[in-house]
Enzyme design. Structure first.
Site, PDB file in Angstrom:
ATOM      1  N   SER A 135     102.556  28.081  30.740  1.00 39.86           N
ATOM      2  CA  SER A 135     102.472  28.932  31.949  1.00 39.86           C
ATOM      3  C   SER A 135     102.433  30.541  31.799  1.00 39.86           C
ATOM      4  CB  SER A 135     103.495  28.371  32.927  1.00 39.86           C
ATOM      5  OG  SER A 135     103.431  29.206  34.348  1.00 39.86           O
ATOM      6  N   TYR A 148     112.474  27.144  34.996  1.00 33.64           N
ATOM      7  CA  TYR A 148     111.064  26.666  34.661  1.00 33.64           C
ATOM      8  C   TYR A 148     110.475  27.611  33.610  1.00 33.64           C
ATOM      9  CZ  TYR A 148     106.204  25.851  35.443  1.00 33.64           C
ATOM     10  OH  TYR A 148     104.819  25.527  35.258  1.00 33.64           O
TER      11      TYR A 148
END
Ligand SMILES: NC(=O)c1ccc[n+]([C@@H]2O[C@H](COP(=O)([O-])OP(=O)(O)OC[C@H]3O[C@@H](n4cnc5c(N)ncnc54)[C@H](OP(=O)(O)O)[C@@H]3O)[C@@H](O)[C@H]2O)c1
Length: 268
Positions: A135, A148
């Site tokens: 990401s 995350y």
């Protein structure tokens, strides 16, 4: 038989990967898809009869991974494309996100991804591709999305090192680092806290991010970043001190205080 193996294939970018691979690589004998939602995988099997094969199960557990390994051995399969797309995130400060989700993100985004990669290694052929979903959150620490972002930094670092290790075998590894994408990701992510308002201005289309990721993987790129905004962010994160960027973009605010003690005590 020559196959592609796609995790997280019941929705979002994993599902789109399975579809685009089916269309772009018709010579593959099968596309093996895995996720927990049996019904959604069965729907994909019906849509691509004889092509998709579902392996439903929770990738953080041993069972589905054992089933996959057994099937790979039984079928003498050669994995031409491995896609690790299964993953999730929960927005919220440390302490606000439940303990089970904190551990769950690490278990799925890091442990399951490395386990699926390791079990696939003996079945990977020369010129094959490993496509790991990291990401843009991997580029710098993210207050309000700390765990995350840390799991995705792991995926990026792991993928880049693996790419170097597998280079002599002509196995190419690509870490995909998109910014926000219009999948079901945020409906899961926003349980404890809403996403910062600016994320919606950068929301990319799933099909475009996936098409770019596939093209980059087959061009031999180690990192795939969709869109000028995220490419600029990547450069900024390399040249500017992270503390400075965090000062401007930190999504933490007074509103994001930790949950009360009783809520935290009730977590698994
Ligand atoms: N969307 C974004 O803004 C964005 C941005 C950057 C990176 N990413 C990353 O891209 C990847 C794909 O996400 P997405 O946006 O496509 O999200 P998504 O639509 O929520 O898809 C996530 C997939 O992971 C599967 N999954 C979740 N928990 C699982 C478990 N325990 N075992 C097996 N499979 C599990 C889900 O299927 P089941 O629920 O059926 O198990 C689903 O197929 C993720 O790694 C995510 O972190 C997303």
């Amino acid at each position: 038989m020559k196959i592609a193996l796609v995790s997280g294939a019941s929705s979002g970018m994993g599902e789109e990967m399975a579809r685009q691979i089916a269309l772009r690589f018709p010579s593959l004998d099968g596309i093996w898809i895995t996720a927990r939602s049996e019904e959604k995988l069965a729907r994909m099997e019906r849509e691509f009869p004889g092509k998709m094969r579902a392996f439903p199960g929770d990738l953080t557990g041993e069972q589905v991974r054992t089933e996959l390994r057994d099937a790979l051995i039984r079928k003498n399969a050669e994995i031409c494309i491995l896609v690790n797309a299964a993953g999730y995130g929960k927005l919220g400060t440390v302490g606000q996100v439940s303990g089970s989700d904190t551990r769950g993100m690490i278990a799925l985004n890091c442990t399951a991804l490395t386990a699926l990669t390791e079990l696939s290694l003996p079945f990977l052929s020369a010129k094959c591709r490993i496509i790991n979903f990291a990401s843009a959150a991997a580029f710098l620490p993210q207050p309000g999305f700390a765990v995350y972002a840390a799991t995705k930094a792991f995926v990026l670092s792991y993928s880049m090192a693996l790419a170097k290790e597998l280079e002599p075998q002509q196995i190419y590894v690509t870490a995909v680092c998109p910014g926000p994408v219009d999948t079901g990701f945020f409906s899961v992510a926003e349980e404890f806290q809403k996403a910062p308002f600016y994320k919606k201005y950068f929301m990319a289309k799933t099909s475009r991010v996936v098409a770019r990721a596939l093209s980059d993987a087959f061009a031999g790129k180690t990192v795939s970043v969709y869109g000028a905004a995220m490419q600029s962010l990547r450069v900024l994160c390399k040249v500017l001190p992270h503390a400075l960027i965090l000062k401007v973009f930190s999504p933490c605010s007074e509103a994001n205080t930790t949950r009360n003690a009783s809520e935290q005590c009730s977590d698994g």
